[in-house]
Design a protein around this motif. Structure first.
Motif, PDB file in Angstrom:
ATOM      1  N   ARG A 218       8.846   9.903  -6.309  1.00  0.00           N
ATOM      2  CA  ARG A 218       8.882  10.054  -4.919  1.00  0.00           C
ATOM      3  C   ARG A 218       8.425   8.813  -4.129  1.00  0.00           C
ATOM      4  O   ARG A 218       8.650   9.074  -3.327  1.00  0.00           O
ATOM      5  CB  ARG A 218       7.468  11.181  -4.680  1.00  0.00           C
ATOM      6  CG  ARG A 218       7.395  11.485  -3.055  1.00  0.00           C
ATOM      7  CD  ARG A 218       6.702  13.317  -3.917  1.00  0.00           C
ATOM      8  NE  ARG A 218       6.602  13.994  -3.965  1.00  0.00           N
ATOM      9  CZ  ARG A 218       8.159  14.482  -3.792  1.00  0.00           C
ATOM     10  NH1 ARG A 218       8.490  14.660  -2.380  1.00  0.00           N
ATOM     11  NH2 ARG A 218       8.624  16.044  -3.867  1.00  0.00           N
ATOM     12  N   LEU A 219       7.535   8.256  -4.165  1.00  0.00           N
ATOM     13  CA  LEU A 219       6.819   6.914  -3.375  1.00  0.00           C
ATOM     14  C   LEU A 219       8.294   6.098  -3.196  1.00  0.00           C
ATOM     15  O   LEU A 219       8.208   5.613  -1.973  1.00  0.00           O
ATOM     16  CB  LEU A 219       6.076   6.078  -4.980  1.00  0.00           C
ATOM     17  CG  LEU A 219       4.230   6.313  -4.601  1.00  0.00           C
ATOM     18  CD1 LEU A 219       3.925   5.528  -5.821  1.00  0.00           C
ATOM     19  CD2 LEU A 219       3.985   6.443  -2.974  1.00  0.00           C
ATOM     20  N   VAL A 220       9.269   6.016  -4.516  1.00  0.00           N
ATOM     21  CA  VAL A 220      10.283   4.990  -4.563  1.00  0.00           C
ATOM     22  C   VAL A 220      11.679   6.085  -3.723  1.00  0.00           C
ATOM     23  O   VAL A 220      11.899   4.954  -2.505  1.00  0.00           O
ATOM     24  CB  VAL A 220      11.063   4.412  -5.795  1.00  0.00           C
ATOM     25  CG1 VAL A 220      12.666   4.530  -6.110  1.00  0.00           C
ATOM     26  CG2 VAL A 220      10.329   3.501  -6.178  1.00  0.00           C
ATOM     27  N   SER A 221      11.424   6.607  -3.222  1.00  0.00           N
ATOM     28  CA  SER A 221      12.244   7.115  -3.042  1.00  0.00           C
ATOM     29  C   SER A 221      12.073   7.343  -1.596  1.00  0.00           C
ATOM     30  O   SER A 221      12.507   7.485   0.128  1.00  0.00           O
ATOM     31  CB  SER A 221      12.555   9.116  -3.260  1.00  0.00           C
ATOM     32  OG  SER A 221      13.080   9.057  -4.711  1.00  0.00           O
ATOM     33  N   ASP A 222      10.798   7.559  -1.077  1.00  0.00           N
ATOM     34  CA  ASP A 222      10.816   7.377   0.432  1.00  0.00           C
ATOM     35  C   ASP A 222      10.202   6.182   0.572  1.00  0.00           C
ATOM     36  O   ASP A 222      10.659   5.830   2.170  1.00  0.00           O
ATOM     37  CB  ASP A 222       8.717   7.960   0.227  1.00  0.00           C
ATOM     38  CG  ASP A 222       8.505   9.600  -0.227  1.00  0.00           C
ATOM     39  OD1 ASP A 222       9.562  10.303  -0.192  1.00  0.00           O
ATOM     40  OD2 ASP A 222       6.927  10.061  -0.963  1.00  0.00           O
ATOM     41  N   GLY A 223       9.896   5.037  -0.249  1.00  0.00           N
ATOM     42  CA  GLY A 223      10.683   3.858   0.419  1.00  0.00           C
ATOM     43  C   GLY A 223      11.416   3.603   0.762  1.00  0.00           C
ATOM     44  O   GLY A 223      12.186   3.159   1.923  1.00  0.00           O
ATOM     45  N   VAL A 224      12.637   4.519   0.170  1.00  0.00           N
ATOM     46  CA  VAL A 224      13.825   3.597   0.451  1.00  0.00           C
ATOM     47  C   VAL A 224      14.405   5.085   1.677  1.00  0.00           C
ATOM     48  O   VAL A 224      15.099   4.368   2.511  1.00  0.00           O
ATOM     49  CB  VAL A 224      15.079   4.684  -0.648  1.00  0.00           C
ATOM     50  CG1 VAL A 224      16.203   4.612  -0.545  1.00  0.00           C
ATOM     51  CG2 VAL A 224      15.081   3.340  -2.218  1.00  0.00           C
ATOM     52  N   ASN A 225      14.173   6.315   1.212  1.00  0.00           N
ATOM     53  CA  ASN A 225      14.553   6.764   2.616  1.00  0.00           C
ATOM     54  C   ASN A 225      13.856   5.948   3.755  1.00  0.00           C
ATOM     55  O   ASN A 225      13.814   5.907   5.052  1.00  0.00           O
ATOM     56  CB  ASN A 225      13.529   8.265   2.633  1.00  0.00           C
ATOM     57  CG  ASN A 225      14.823   8.993   1.941  1.00  0.00           C
ATOM     58  OD1 ASN A 225      15.591   8.885   1.489  1.00  0.00           O
ATOM     59  ND2 ASN A 225      13.900  10.074   0.955  1.00  0.00           N
TER      60      ASN A 225
ATOM     61  N   ALA B 288       1.205  -1.350  -0.175  1.00  0.00           N
ATOM     62  CA  ALA B 288      -0.330  -0.482  -0.332  1.00  0.00           C
ATOM     63  C   ALA B 288       0.761   1.412   0.081  1.00  0.00           C
ATOM     64  O   ALA B 288       0.219   1.988  -0.738  1.00  0.00           O
ATOM     65  CB  ALA B 288      -0.899   0.017   0.741  1.00  0.00           C
ATOM     66  N   ASP B 289       2.013   1.047   0.934  1.00  0.00           N
ATOM     67  CA  ASP B 289       2.893   2.864   0.940  1.00  0.00           C
ATOM     68  C   ASP B 289       3.316   3.144  -0.832  1.00  0.00           C
ATOM     69  O   ASP B 289       3.318   3.420  -1.083  1.00  0.00           O
ATOM     70  CB  ASP B 289       4.046   2.036   2.224  1.00  0.00           C
ATOM     71  CG  ASP B 289       3.684   2.393   3.104  1.00  0.00           C
ATOM     72  OD1 ASP B 289       2.248   2.884   3.444  1.00  0.00           O
ATOM     73  OD2 ASP B 289       4.296   1.387   3.758  1.00  0.00           O
TER      74      ASP B 289
ATOM     75  N   LEU C 275      16.790  12.287  -8.960  1.00  0.00           N
ATOM     76  CA  LEU C 275      17.059  10.438  -7.830  1.00  0.00           C
ATOM     77  C   LEU C 275      17.461  10.775  -6.784  1.00  0.00           C
ATOM     78  O   LEU C 275      16.947  10.848  -5.885  1.00  0.00           O
ATOM     79  CB  LEU C 275      17.305   9.670  -8.008  1.00  0.00           C
ATOM     80  CG  LEU C 275      16.902   8.499  -7.625  1.00  0.00           C
ATOM     81  CD1 LEU C 275      16.029   7.982  -6.892  1.00  0.00           C
ATOM     82  CD2 LEU C 275      18.086   7.264  -7.580  1.00  0.00           C
ATOM     83  N   LEU C 276      18.580  11.506  -6.494  1.00  0.00           N
ATOM     84  CA  LEU C 276      19.694  11.855  -6.487  1.00  0.00           C
ATOM     85  C   LEU C 276      19.500  13.263  -4.854  1.00  0.00           C
ATOM     86  O   LEU C 276      19.658  13.591  -3.752  1.00  0.00           O
ATOM     87  CB  LEU C 276      20.863  12.320  -6.550  1.00  0.00           C
ATOM     88  CG  LEU C 276      21.619  11.019  -6.697  1.00  0.00           C
ATOM     89  CD1 LEU C 276      23.174  10.997  -7.342  1.00  0.00           C
ATOM     90  CD2 LEU C 276      21.561  10.137  -6.104  1.00  0.00           C
TER      91      LEU C 276
END
Ligand SMILES: Nc1ncnc2c1ncn2[C@@H]1O[C@H](COP(=O)(O)OP(=O)(O)OP(=O)(O)O)[C@@H](O)[C@H]1O
Ligand SMILES: [Mg+2]
Lengths: 251, 449
Positions: free
Chosen positions: A184-191, A131-132, A209-210
């Protein structure tokens, strides 16, 4: 965490040297980025680290917390905490995404001497993490990556990463093919995964991305080695000027 | 797209070729028949048995030069008696245990009344061949009739032999869709049994039947099923044949499908020595559907493995669909054979015929021999066939392993992935899940290294 020293790699099938003395160290808790021209060997590095067939290490070492990665089977590396988000995730018809993920997770837990996750606990976990990343329940049920769009495949890679909770995450061009929102979703996931005992090696062509995932160090790779390293400003420089001057300076 | 008149005549077994191949000393057939102890008199089937014997004598037994037996050695079937084999003990719970179904048990091809459920099912007439043969049956119109029709253009001597000699089997006539499936269980009895059975099934107009079949019988087996599906009827057949011994077996399915009717058959085969499954499907009415699929696991380690699927589908009506999906996983020098033909008769317009046969070879010693054929005499049809032989996809294997899935488990996944299209032919999700689970167990037990 990850330490690569003077790594030389050639292809098994032909006499072609691809990595030519690559050295790199990613301390625990840090995010390092690798940028470099097409064909410089970035994906090869990620494959060699995760144990794909077809390459021969002729010289050098690669260790994860002191243990040599190069002597392990791919599944042992995974259980040791290494994860590669593929540049081109593979489609596997006939194998359900969830079945695959649950098998992978439990195999890793077993290899580490932990209890397997019950199917109820697993379901709860995977639903929340999906869901995230805005991965629909339908995508979870479908065969691994089959019929997924380019961006969906990349999000599925990050879902696997979030589920498997590796210590050392290598991401090979995870940003390619992502729309702005997915990025943004992926970056939030990584962060969300960033922590003092987890490290990232992020391969990318784009500075964008950076902006989302702030790197501690940026490495520039060319012709099989790291030619220069620096702070996030290096990525900005690449974005503005290309590789020309950087590579010329390094020579 | 209209694939008009694709003919691969050079590959088509001709009657002449058959005749030449069949030119055998009559002695072999006499010896084969003598060992059988043919039923001396019969009831409703007597005439059909006589006729079948006549057909068989005219055909003779197949020889090694016989075109239709080019890939499979018929000697195991020609021999007067089978080689005795010890009876293996059951090592697992039966595949369809716990399902609500009517179970009929056959031991070496003979009905075992004590082990079976009562032959009572609403909407269905069930009788055994042995019993019915003394009193007469609706099956008189079908027994040996579809088999006989299926002898042209290709001869199938072991089916004729079966019609002549089979003493038992089940006769099922479905007038109304029953509440549960019928499950035929085969068991081994004597170490040297030459098991034979002959089922006749008629699904009447608009009715539906699911027939499950599991188990093995005899040291050698020869089974025939004749299926007649009337207008709008539906027949589902799900069979699982797992040999735990090096047995020899042949089976034939002869189906006739009326307009708007459906025939769907899926067979899972595991091990054995020489197995040949023939299917002869006559799509006789408009808008009918026939699907036949098989998933085969062959391991040549314990005993040589040879598995042959031979299919002949005739489109004789308009707007019909046929699908053949055959997948074989072979290792340790196993051999897989597929001979599949689609014949589209003149006037069978808008035919949609599809055929795929694929092998996954887990080592270089195994082999797959495929002979796909299309013969088309109508101009507005869509027919395709394809055959591939491949190995485990390294790319996919690495992907799975990189996630921590151990190599052996990853290979099980990829084998299941390879078989998926064949398993998808099992319409009932519950049955399909059971088959997946069982396959998973077998593949894991039998881990491929
Ligand atoms: N299996 C292979 N066979 C032949 N050449 C190969 C093979 N694998 C890699 N190479 C070559 O090695 C070089 C490095 O490839 P690699 O995929 O690692 O580059 P990359 O830096 O990831 O490029 P990109 O930015 O385009 O993804 C390329 O020249 C590529 O063609
Ligand atoms: Mg790359």
């Amino acid at each position: 965490m990850l330490k690569i020293d003077n790594l030389h790699v050639k292809l098994e099938e032909e006499d072609k040297q691809i990595l030519k003395g690559l050295s790199l160290e990613v301390p625990a808790g840090q995010v390092h980025a690798i940028m470099g021209p097409n064909g410089s060997g970035k994906s090869t590095l990620s494959y060699v680290l995760s144990g794909r067939d077809g390459y021969v290490v002729t010289e050098g070492t690669a260790t994860l917390d002191g243990d040599s990665l190069l002597d392990m089977e791919p599944e042992e590396r995974a259980a040791a905490g290494l994860f590669l988000a593929f540049q081109y995730p593979v489609e596997i018809p006939g194998v359900g995404n969830m079945t695959f993920l649950r098998t992978a997770l439990n195999a890793q837990r077993k290899a580490r001497g932990q209890d397997e996750l019950s199917s109820g606990d697993f379901l709860k976990l995977v639903r929340a993490k999906a869901a995230d990343l805005q991965i629909s329940p339908d995508m979870l049920k479908r065969p691994v990556n089959v019929g997924f769009s380019g961006g969906e495949k990349k999000r599925n890679e990050i879902l696997q990463m979030a589920m498997l909770e590796p210590r050392m995450c290598i991401m090979d061009e995870t940003d390619s093919g992502l729309d702005v929102d997915a990025m943004r979703l992926v970056s939030d996931g990584v962060n969300a995964l960033r922590s003092p005992d987890r490290s990232f090696l992020v391969i990318t062509h784009y500075q964008r991305l950076l902006n989302h995932i702030q790197p501690d160090v940026v490495h520039i790779m060319a012709d099989g080695r790291i030619v220069t390293s620096g702070g996030p400003e290096l990525a900005l420089q690449v974005e503005q000027e290309g590789y020309g001057d950087l590579l010329a300076e390094a020579r | 797209m209209a694939d008009t008149a694709i003919r691969t005549k050079d590959q088509t077994p001709t009657i002449e070729g058959m005749a030449e191949g069949m030119a055998k000393p009559a002695g072999a057939l006499d010896a084969r028949l003598a060992a059988l102890n043919l039923p001396q008199q019969g009831g409703f089937s007597a005439r059909a048995r006589q006729d079948a014997l006549g057909r068989l004598r005219a055909m003779g037994l197949p020889g090694p030069r016989d075109e239709y037996w080019r890939y499979t050695d018929p000697r195991g079937f020609n021999a007067p008696v089978p080689q005795a084999l010890p009876i293996p003990h059951a090592d697992e719970t039966p595949l369809f245990d716990g399902l609500d179904k009517l179970t009929l048990v056959f031991v070496d091809g003979a009905f075992d009344e004590a082990a079976s459920d009562d032959l009572a099912l609403d909407g269905v007439e069930i009788a055994t061949l042995a019993q019915a043969d003394t009193v007469g049956s609706w099956a008189a119109d079908l027994y040996g009739v579809l088999e006989s029709a299926g002898q042209t253009p290709v001869k199938r001597p072991f089916a004729a032999l079966n019609t002549a000699a089979a003493r038992d089997g089940v006769l099922i006539r479905v007038t109304r869709t029953p509440s549960r499936p019928i499950h035929v269980v085969h068991r081994r009895g004597a170490t040297d049994a030459d098991a034979m059975w002959h089922h006749v099934i008629r699904v009447e107009q608009g009715a539906e039947l699911t027939l499950l079949e599991t188990g093995m019988s005899g040291a050698r087996s020869n089974g025939v099923i004749e299926v007649d599906v009337a207008r709008g009827g539906k027949f589902h057949h799900v069979a699982s044949k797992r040999a735990v011994d090096p047995k020899v077996g042949i089976s034939h399915v002869f189906a006739r499908i009326a307009s708007q009717a459906q025939f769907k058959s899926f067979t899972l085969s595991v091990n054995g020595t020489v197995m040949r499954n023939e299917a002869v499907i006559d799509i006789a009415g408009d808008d009918a559907v026939a699907h036949i699929a098989a998933a085969v696991l062959g391991d040549g380690e314990q005993a040589p493995f040879h598995h042959d699927d031979t299919v002949f589908i005739t489109h004789g009506a308009e707007r019909c669909e046929s699908r053949q999906v055959f997948k074989k996983v072979l290792k340790n020098g196993a051999t897989g054979v597929f001979q599949g033909k689609i014949l589209v008769k003149p006037g069978a317009q808008k035919t949609d015929g599809y055929q795929i046969s694929q092998a996954l070879l887990l080592d270089e010693r195994s082999q797959f021999l495929a002979k796909p054929e299309l013969e088309i005499y109508a101009d507005d049809v869509k027919c395709s066939h394809g055959s591939t032989t491949g190995a485990i996809d390294d790319e996919a294997l690495f992907y799975l392993r990189s996630r921590g899935v151990p190599r052996e488990r990853a290979i099980v996944f990829l084998v299941l992935s390879f078989l998926a299209d064949a398993l998808a032919e099992v319409e009932d999700e519950g049955l399909r899940d059971r088959i997946y689970e069982r396959l998973d167990v077998w593949l894991t037990l039998n881990a491929v290294h």
